[in-house]
Design an enzyme around this catalytic site. Structure first.
Site: not given
Ligand code: 5GP
Length: 178
Positions: A43, A101
């Protein structure tokens, strides 16, 4: 606007302008250093490519893959980091992350990098969804805080699609596969 996109949150121009603003802080903080910038695949590829071109200090560049297992749009909290593939010992590491996120990915990655001997670890995130946070982490540099919605474009995908859109938009829920 295409039907798969419910709303354009950030245009190409807004993203470019904001990255240049954030780069001013990064350039100030890393002046005289040669950090290792690590882009988180897949991403952050687009963001990382734009970010490094407005940084004015010498740097090394690497990428790693972090996967959070869960359904396509919901994080599970279990993060798997593929091997870093480069030496981080005694290096100043700057993680380029597309979106924070729940925070599990950044937390795991930071812990691993320190365990591998990094001298410092900071994160420059394109997007942050603070309402969704489950662990106490924050980006050192953040381009945009956004509401709790699933976004696509500018490198971010849904089920492998939409990464090449030049803007960041909210995915139309009708396009979420059952
Ligand atoms: P975390 O570990 O902070 O929950 O998530 C991070 C990863 O989740 C990001 O690098 C991404 O790959 C994915 N992610 C979280 N929210 C989104 C979103 O709204 N859209 C997309 N495409 N990926 C997300």
């Amino acid at each position: 606007m295409e039907d798969f996109c419910q709303e354009i949150l950030l245009t190409e121009e807004q993203i470019k302008k904001r990255i240049a603003e954030v780069a001013v802080d990064i350039n100030r903080d890393y002046k005289g250093k040669k950090p290792l910038v690590i882009g988180v695949l897949t991403g952050a590829v687009v963001y990382c490519s734009d970010l490094i071109r407005v940084l004015d200090f010498p740097l090394e560049l690497a990428f790693l893959k972090a996967s959070s297992y869960g359904s396509d749009s919901v994080s599970s909290g279990k993060v798997v980091i593929n091997s870093i593939g480069c030496d981080v010992k005694d290096k100043d590491v700057l993680i380029a992350e597309d979106i924070i996120d729940t925070g599990y990915t950044l937390k795991s990655l930071t812990e691993i990098l320190y365990k591998e001997g990094a001298k410092s670890v900071k994160c420059a995130a394109l997007l942050d969804k603070p309402e969704r946070r489950e662990v106490d982490v924050a980006a050192d540099y953040c381009c945009f805080s956004i509401p709790d919605a699933f976004v696509i474009g500018y490198g971010l995908d849904y089920d492998g699609e939409y990464r090449s859109l030049p803007y960041v938009g909210i995915l139309n829920p009708a396009y979420i596969k059952k």
